[in-house]
Design an enzyme around this catalytic site. Sequence first.
Site, short mmCIF file in Angstrom:
data_model
loop_
_atom_site.label_atom_id
_atom_site.label_comp_id
_atom_site.label_asym_id
_atom_site.label_seq_id
_atom_site.Cartn_x
_atom_site.Cartn_y
_atom_site.Cartn_z
N CYS A 30 8.71 -37.13 -5.78
CA CYS A 30 7.38 -37.74 -5.91
C CYS A 30 6.59 -37.67 -4.62
O CYS A 30 5.61 -38.35 -4.47
CB CYS A 30 7.51 -39.18 -6.38
SG CYS A 30 8.37 -40.26 -5.23
N SER A 62 14.52 -40.66 -6.76
CA SER A 62 13.28 -39.91 -6.64
C SER A 62 13.12 -39.53 -5.18
O SER A 62 13.14 -40.40 -4.31
CB SER A 62 12.11 -40.76 -7.13
OG SER A 62 10.93 -40.02 -7.00
N ARG A 120 -3.54 2.95 8.52
CA ARG A 120 -3.80 1.62 7.93
C ARG A 120 -2.54 0.79 7.89
O ARG A 120 -1.45 1.31 7.72
CB ARG A 120 -4.27 1.76 6.48
CG ARG A 120 -5.60 2.40 6.30
CD ARG A 120 -5.81 2.64 4.82
NE ARG A 120 -6.54 3.87 4.64
CZ ARG A 120 -7.70 3.96 3.99
NH1 ARG A 120 -8.22 2.90 3.42
NH2 ARG A 120 -8.32 5.11 3.88
N GLY A 141 -8.40 -7.89 4.71
CA GLY A 141 -9.26 -8.14 5.86
C GLY A 141 -8.53 -8.59 7.11
O GLY A 141 -9.14 -8.84 8.14
N MET A 197 -6.29 -6.86 8.86
CA MET A 197 -6.08 -5.80 9.85
C MET A 197 -6.99 -4.63 9.51
O MET A 197 -7.19 -4.30 8.35
CB MET A 197 -4.62 -5.37 9.81
CG MET A 197 -3.73 -6.45 10.39
SD MET A 197 -2.02 -6.17 10.05
CE MET A 197 -1.94 -6.58 8.34
N LYS A 210 0.84 -1.21 0.00
CA LYS A 210 0.00 0.00 0.00
C LYS A 210 0.87 1.25 0.00
O LYS A 210 0.64 2.18 -0.79
CB LYS A 210 -0.93 -0.02 1.23
CG LYS A 210 -2.04 0.98 1.16
CD LYS A 210 -2.95 0.88 2.40
CE LYS A 210 -3.78 -0.40 2.37
NZ LYS A 210 -4.37 -0.72 3.68
N HIS A 227 -5.66 -40.56 6.56
CA HIS A 227 -5.60 -41.51 5.45
C HIS A 227 -6.57 -41.10 4.35
O HIS A 227 -6.22 -41.01 3.17
CB HIS A 227 -5.92 -42.92 5.95
CG HIS A 227 -5.97 -43.95 4.87
ND1 HIS A 227 -7.13 -44.33 4.25
CD2 HIS A 227 -4.97 -44.65 4.27
CE1 HIS A 227 -6.85 -45.25 3.32
NE2 HIS A 227 -5.55 -45.45 3.32
N GLY A 248 11.44 -38.94 -2.03
CA GLY A 248 10.16 -39.21 -1.37
C GLY A 248 10.07 -38.26 -0.19
O GLY A 248 10.40 -38.60 0.93
N TYR A 285 12.67 -33.65 -12.90
CA TYR A 285 11.20 -33.59 -12.98
C TYR A 285 10.58 -33.53 -11.59
O TYR A 285 11.23 -33.86 -10.59
CB TYR A 285 10.64 -34.80 -13.75
CG TYR A 285 10.81 -36.12 -13.04
CD1 TYR A 285 9.87 -36.56 -12.10
CD2 TYR A 285 11.90 -36.93 -13.31
CE1 TYR A 285 10.04 -37.76 -11.45
CE2 TYR A 285 12.08 -38.14 -12.65
CZ TYR A 285 11.14 -38.55 -11.71
OH TYR A 285 11.31 -39.72 -11.05
N ARG A 302 -3.98 -1.44 -6.01
CA ARG A 302 -3.14 -2.63 -5.93
C ARG A 302 -3.56 -3.59 -7.04
O ARG A 302 -4.66 -3.45 -7.57
CB ARG A 302 -3.27 -3.29 -4.57
CG ARG A 302 -4.68 -3.74 -4.26
CD ARG A 302 -4.78 -4.30 -2.84
NE ARG A 302 -6.19 -4.49 -2.49
CZ ARG A 302 -6.65 -4.60 -1.26
NH1 ARG A 302 -5.83 -4.51 -0.24
NH2 ARG A 302 -7.92 -4.80 -1.02
#
Lengths: 873, 873
Positions: free
Chosen positions: B830, B763, B92, B101, B103, B22, B454, B765, B850, B336
């Site tokens: 993954c 990979s 502000r 919203g 503050m 702001k 789960h 985990g 990847y 903004r």
Amino acid sequence: MKKWVYMFKEGSADMRNLLGGKGANLAEMTNLGLPIPQGFTVTTEACTDYYNNGRQIRDEIKDQIFDALKQLEEIQGKKFGDPENPLLVSVRSGARVSMPGMMDTILNLGLNDVVVEGFAKKTNNPRFAYDSYRRFIQMFSDVVMEVPKSKFEEILDEAKEKKGVKADSDLDAEDLKEIVVKFKALYKAEKNADFPQDPKVQLMEAVKAVFRSWDNPRAIYYRRMNDIPGDWGTAVNVQAMVFGNMGNTSGTGVAFTRNPSTGEAKIYGEYLINAQGEDVVAGIRTPSPIDKLAEDMPEVYEEFIRIANLLENHYKDMQDMEFTIEDRKLYFLQTRNGKRTAQAALKIACDLVDEGKITKEEAIKRIDAKSLDQLLHPRFDDKALKEAKVIGKGLPASPGAAAGRVYFTAEDAKNHHDMGERVILVRLETSPEDIEGMHASEGILTVRGGMTSHAAVVARGMGTCCVSGCGDIVINEEENYFTLGGYTIKEGDYISLDGSTGNIYLGDIPTVDAEISGNFERIMKWADEIRTLKVRTNADNPVDAANAVKFGAEGIGLCRTEHMFFEAERIPKIRKMILSKSKEAREAALNELIPYQKGDFKAIYEVMEGRPVTIRFLDPPLHEFLPTDEGDIAALAKDMGLTVEEVKETCAALHEFNPMMGHRGCRLAVTYPEIARMQTRAVMEAAIEVKKEKGYDIVPEIMIPLVGDKKELAFVKQVVVETAEEVKKEMGSDIEYHVGTMIEIPRAALLADEIAEEAEFFSFGTNDLTQMTFGFSRDDAGKFLEDYYKNKIYEFDPFARLDQNGVGQLVKMAAEKGRATRPDLKLGICGEHGGDPSTIEFCHKVGLNYVSCSPFRVPIARLAAAQSALNNK
Amino acid sequence: MKKWVYMFKEGSADMRNLLGGKGANLAEMTNLGLPIPQGFTVTTEACTDYYNNGRQIRDEIKDQIFDALKQLEEIQGKKFGDPENPLLVSVRSGARVSMPGMMDTILNLGLNDVVVEGFAKKTNNPRFAYDSYRRFIQMFSDVVMEVPKSKFEEILDEAKEKKGVKADSDLDAEDLKEIVVKFKALYKAEKNADFPQDPKVQLMEAVKAVFRSWDNPRAIYYRRMNDIPGDWGTAVNVQAMVFGNMGNTSGTGVAFTRNPSTGEAKIYGEYLINAQGEDVVAGIRTPSPIDKLAEDMPEVYEEFIRIANLLENHYKDMQDMEFTIEDRKLYFLQTRNGKRTAQAALKIACDLVDEGKITKEEAIKRIDAKSLDQLLHPRFDDKALKEAKVIGKGLPASPGAAAGRVYFTAEDAKNHHDMGERVILVRLETSPEDIEGMHASEGILTVRGGMTSHAAVVARGMGTCCVSGCGDIVINEEENYFTLGGYTIKEGDYISLDGSTGNIYLGDIPTVDAEISGNFERIMKWADEIRTLKVRTNADNPVDAANAVKFGAEGIGLCRTEHMFFEAERIPKIRKMILSKSKEAREAALNELIPYQKGDFKAIYEVMEGRPVTIRFLDPPLHEFLPTDEGDIAALAKDMGLTVEEVKETCAALHEFNPMMGHRGCRLAVTYPEIARMQTRAVMEAAIEVKKEKGYDIVPEIMIPLVGDKKELAFVKQVVVETAEEVKKEMGSDIEYHVGTMIEIPRAALLADEIAEEAEFFSFGTNDLTQMTFGFSRDDAGKFLEDYYKNKIYEFDPFARLDQNGVGQLVKMAAEKGRATRPDLKLGICGEHGGDPSTIEFCHKVGLNYVSCSPFRVPIARLAAAQSALNNK
């Protein structure tokens, strides 16, 4: 081209890694001009190459072996496989360090159906020749081809029976010839092939067998127990045969330059006339003490003594020697630093120093720190033990000896202990609720659970004798008895346990207490002068603390605060705290606990007389404090004015899928800061009061467990500091105190630089750190770790010896990062690893300030710390 | 001296970090010469300093604030607190990023009992002056002093009632004067002090309140949800007041340069005549659409449109603006970049590109990748939703909308699904045995369990709508109904679930399917051109795989093989395998499973048409496959020809204290190599057959889970390679294949250089790696993580967003060490983190090849990958 094979004369004692201990010593003795049957050594690298090469010996190595054999033929003036003048050899393994009994020896290699005839002619002793041949067939079949030795023994026994004689020596040449025929037939039946007649084939098969033996299950197990890496490999020694079985002017024996049991400075050993080495080992004939050699062949004895002394002076250590006398000519087959009991090790080391042969530093380095364990626990009186009846065997879970009356619940054990009885607690398995009973017991016996079960871990921590996992026991809970080995043991009956062997004995065997005195004390004093690493202990009660101080502990590195809650008077109060619905109720319940905790801490501070004490705040998940059986739950509900359902609901709400990774450690203090507040108050009040009353200079060390983030520690630390300052103000004290943390979560090690901004000290909790870093829990890993050892994936138990390769990286990282932030950060270790010598050396190298271990390992740690200092000068 | 306060004219748009969004925009607009009430900004650093300084504003900052105030007085030609010509200000908050919203705002600050009189005189509008004062008292009391707003509203309501009027505007100056008196009395009663009359005190209290508000629970939660670091702090903007409540030539409003819901390129907004900002928000009066301003004050409207366009062109993005008209003079209070729906974001980005205002790259950077989630799941038809009845609310566990008939068991759900019904599975909680039923369901509703239960985890993986933890539900299992919100829902009744909000609706609400087309498709195409990171998916069945391909997945990064075993036909076979007493029996049972696994793999290979598929071998502990209830156990025993006790014994033997850290992953393959052998056979046969049948170029990737040591991987790999070569030979194929591993155990990361000697790919985990690194299990952490957020220890959920600071160190280390050994090592991720944009950026930076995520997150990952490439050019 790489050199894979060394003649003895090409080596020396400092080539142990390449030639193995036996090979290096044979070379050294050759260089010293001692009477050694000559030979050659196939290197340990050849063994490693064999494994890397799909278990094949490459041609290059084979060629070098036969080249060496040719040289040996020239030295000996004999020819391998030549019936006229045959060269016979022995084939033995020899790793860097001696692995006694792991791998067998093959003698008389080079004999076959033709050579044996020539050998008989040449020695003019057909009986001797055929005896040598039948021994060779037997050894080769057993060791190389895995035909069970017993089947050969059966044939031998039949022959003796048939002839109506008792001793092998009563069999004559013809008998032995017949036996050889039968042996070969057995071999053919078993292996579906003729016994190999080509001596070169015999030799290469024997070499391969030695290489293979490096990986037999016994060897793998031995390595794991003795911290020997699997990739070292074994060398193979091929040595010209000399024969102790050529008649009564021949013989063979084993001797030590000093007594390996007591350390007495007097030659000690035994020998057999007219025998080969295996006869001494086999125990069929009883050998004579070495002194008898002085009567039998005085000039040989004199020569033997001369060389034995020469070897001890050369190696500056007690020697374990094998020798053979071939027709009055003495040969040494090997020498090595002798294995010895801990007691002997201490005496020999001190004597060698007193004799001016070694320095104190060398003495320190000589002693196997782990072996001191034998001296640090009560043990059975030797005489009484000889008459004792073993009724079963479990796992040697926590060393020491104990005798007492059997009780089946922790409560009964406690009560009868309080009535002055010595008690043995017998349980299916133990749980944290049994702590008080375990403490009250002389020994603990469980039906289930391994070396890392609750019973085992807790007992080791207490230094209490424990035999675990004796699955043969059947407990009858209703009638309070158990059966084992055909005996029925009722409540109140005496049994005795040996936690070092796992043996369970009938009756009450007297025990002898451990103490540090004499040579032990001298060595410990020298160690203390040398070491730079401090040694603290893990203790959470005054008895353990006092014991540890007696053993030389310089402080407490880990005082757990949860065990204190399990006592009968206290557990209802902690349960009340857990069942409280509001912070206020919780605080009220906690306030009732303050006097107990404070009392505990005061007693410990008094015993420690100003030595540092690191107090760890509540660690286990709260459900460990709740009852599990219906009766206890009902009682608790009544006591708390709750319904059974309400209590059960709380228990259910606290249930965790993976309690190890659950709501515990500092996480409890984040949720319930009032617990940390209570504990801080108890610590500070105790410290200030003892300081005032006794004048000790106490600086409390408060340790926050399971921290994984700087902000987490900061949050709890703030609670601690606020409370501590409050207490100081109330009591008008200006006492100093420190707040630090455990490093036991991988993330804490990774972020140690940040965490050190808040922590005044780190203590590595390597039990949990190992669990999290490996991703397996100690309680569950037992199920599969055996498969890992069997398949050579792991070579040692990472809960016993720190995994320096993996977990060690985190320890090193945390030490470096922590000190980068706070150069004077105090670093210690308080996992079970803190008493393991190889871990202690690691800690020394990483720059830790102290190690902390269970009281009974303190002397081991002191010695290991000194050794680390010497090894890393 | 540090500069803590900036006049608007001293700042600019690129000082956002220091001045907040702001403040930076107000500065920028000032520099653009736009009509902005002037003021100054207290920096975000002052906020951080406030927290570091024990929540005190230091004098230096205070002094700079009053210096700035003096400058503002000069600019405005008014004086703060001067009754003759008072300067009033608004206060502000303004953080780096907009936190709508979070503050509140304080308007009209500077008024007191004296100033209000002068203000009335000066404006010649006593009603306006007292209205401003009563508003100020109300806002200050609420926002700064925490006196509830409602109590003031009560007084206001009473006054209106007493006077018999309805609108605030019907109250006159005298009424308002009386109200002010009552307001002040209320304040005094509540705070036990007079309402502060000193405007400087008012100002400093307001500034402090803004700083404080940065740490209110709402803000902490918002930050966590939006990945905003807690140490950014907020700036404070103090701005001269302009008044929209000076009569009918005044007003205030909010507008967007384009429609924030649809993206339509047309000004969109609303305004209120004679009002202050809060009135628009409060919703007491209904604002008019912005178009009406063209009728009311055409020249103001024209000016407004001119500036709005200027701002959009300046910022090159859709603007969200607040404005006030004071007596026909237009002021902008802020601008903004506007928040927008995902749909609008895509349209606006494409339109701006088409309008030539931004490049494709800029368009890509503009879109919040996470927001795409809204577009990727079925959603309710908007019209139908308006008429729907909400009967309860649970946790929004897995997004999307679903409607169907209620069933209470996985089996019933499966059966009715097979009969063509749409079904909703309602369970207390789900377990792995429910997988088939979960798959068959449109949506899942559970009574217990959090966002990481789960049900939630599995449902998110499947992209199935799930509402979890709706504790208000009471299920009657015998009579097959549940009650919620006063309604009784019987088996077979329709309900609808919104997994994005957690709402549970009565009846069958029609849903609309997701698809990628139009602007969405265009943006994705641009993203694909830019990104270097590949995007794969986690899928273990052909349906999910096909879905993922539709969403742009370039392969499967994680195909779990255990879910396949839970299907009704198969589970008895896996149980048989587990209950087998010998290797042979186990192999026989496994052989029965091969056709199923092979069939699964074939179907997946067919759908993937040659794209890479990484198949992970069996991971969960075996006890997950065993039945838990008595009936199932009895049935299994009967089926297997065993006694119930025998089955129970096996179940008990497999019980683990910490299953997460138990006998699972590759540990199973070490103990039972035959399992790996079976799986290898299934993979290889499937790949070879599909390759032959369809001609796809398939290169199987076999992934060994939970590896922590090179030798462990080598052991399992050997089993895989032997079997694979065997299958190749049998089938006459020369197919290539790769064997790699998960990096999910901290030790694997630490020893990645060694492990890469055996692994052809890694990979990460990150689910398990996060658990082990933090030392808490996802299932249990829910109990205490809330306390961690509340106490600002953690700022985000480490299971949703990768902990780059801690866990990330291990990922980086493993990537570097692995590539040091094997430069072409393929690296992927993954874990669930693979679909999180901030994690994706981390993966890009670390050099992964990847990311792999659930099918419904593939487009998010594609966009995030493109953004990462742009951000790190």
